[in-house]
Design an enzyme around this catalytic site. Structure first.
Site, mmCIF file in Angstrom:
data_model
loop_
_atom_site.group_PDB
_atom_site.id
_atom_site.type_symbol
_atom_site.label_atom_id
_atom_site.label_comp_id
_atom_site.label_asym_id
_atom_site.label_seq_id
_atom_site.Cartn_x
_atom_site.Cartn_y
_atom_site.Cartn_z
ATOM 1 N N GLU A 4 45.497 38.062 26.695
ATOM 2 C CA GLU A 4 44.643 37.039 27.293
ATOM 3 C C GLU A 4 43.180 37.204 26.849
ATOM 4 O OE1 GLU A 4 46.153 37.483 31.295
ATOM 5 O OE2 GLU A 4 47.469 35.766 31.064
ATOM 6 N N TYR B 139 29.537 33.618 51.504
ATOM 7 C CA TYR B 139 29.606 34.590 50.402
ATOM 8 C C TYR B 139 30.376 34.069 49.212
ATOM 9 C CZ TYR B 139 26.844 38.317 52.169
ATOM 10 O OH TYR B 139 25.768 39.051 52.555
HETATM 11 ZN ZN LIG Z 1 47.306 36.423 33.471
#
Ligand SMILES: [Zn+2]
Length: 215
Positions: free
Chosen positions: A74, A120
């Site tokens: 990735e 937040y």
């Molecule tokens: Zn992934």
């Protein structure tokens, strides 16, 4: 921070995420900029629970792999953030349960994935872009992030998991935890009529904390 310290910090934070169930098995990947403009990246097929500081994939400033194991498949997701956001010092990607669940909801908001439940999440993430489903490792994921032209620090890959960039590794991890916790709240509260922040309250947070929100 020395490279030795950075390597250890990457593995420590990854293990902390793994130990708390924020990603599982060999899912998730993490990267951080080194002081010389290179990158340290988690290797392909590794578990966040057992990353070895000495075996992280090391790229030089020209993007050439110079040592360590083969990087995550990735990788295009990570480089897309570094190439489009000069402020990015680290990128984290998880397969975290509640954010994945929320991405499958029929009315998921593609432009602003998380409902405005807590200040937040707004402060740490800005608006989170929901991207469509891609096959694992498809370089089109990176292209989709590049298409945002650096205007978002956080994206959610539908039916897959979130990807968040931060100024450093700690900021990126804190922000992705906020994303998952907000999705968890959203799943818990879905259909209950719980009160989210109002438009006015969201705007006050955005103004007070100088959040990237209107891109
Ligand atoms: Zn992934």
């Amino acid at each position: 921070m020395t490279e030795t310290d950075l390597r250890e910090q990457i593995c420590l934070l990854a293990k902390s995420l793994f130990d708390r169930g924020l990603t599982h098995g060999s899912t998730g990947n993490i990267s951080a900029r080194t002081e010389d403009g290179g990158l340290l990246v988690s290797p392909t097929g590794t578990s966040f629970g057992r990353l070895d500081p000495a075996r992280l994939s090391r790229f030089d400033s020209a993007g050439v792999l110079t040592s360590g194991d083969k990087p995550t498949k990735e990788m295009p997701l990570h480089t897309a953030f570094y190439d489009t956001r000069s402020s990015a010092g680290a990128v984290v990607h998880l397969h975290s349960c509640h954010s994945v669940a929320w991405s499958m909801m029929p009315n998921a908001n593609a432009d602003n994935f998380l409902p405005p439940l807590t200040p937040y999440a707004i402060m740490k993430l800005g608006k989170v872009k929901l991207l469509p489903f891609f096959l694992p490792g498809d370089p089109a994921m990176g292209d989709a992030v590049r298409g945002l032209a650096g205007k978002r620090s956080a994206v959610m890959l539908a039916n897959h998991g979130p990807v968040v960039a931060g100024k450093d590794i700690e900021a990126a991890c804190n922000a992705i935890e906020e994303l998952e916790e907000t999705a968890r709240l959203a799943m818990l509260l879905g259909g209950t009529g719980a009160k989210a922040l109002t438009e006015t309250q969201v705007r006050a947070v955005v103004t007070q904390f100088d959040v990237e929100w209107d891109a």
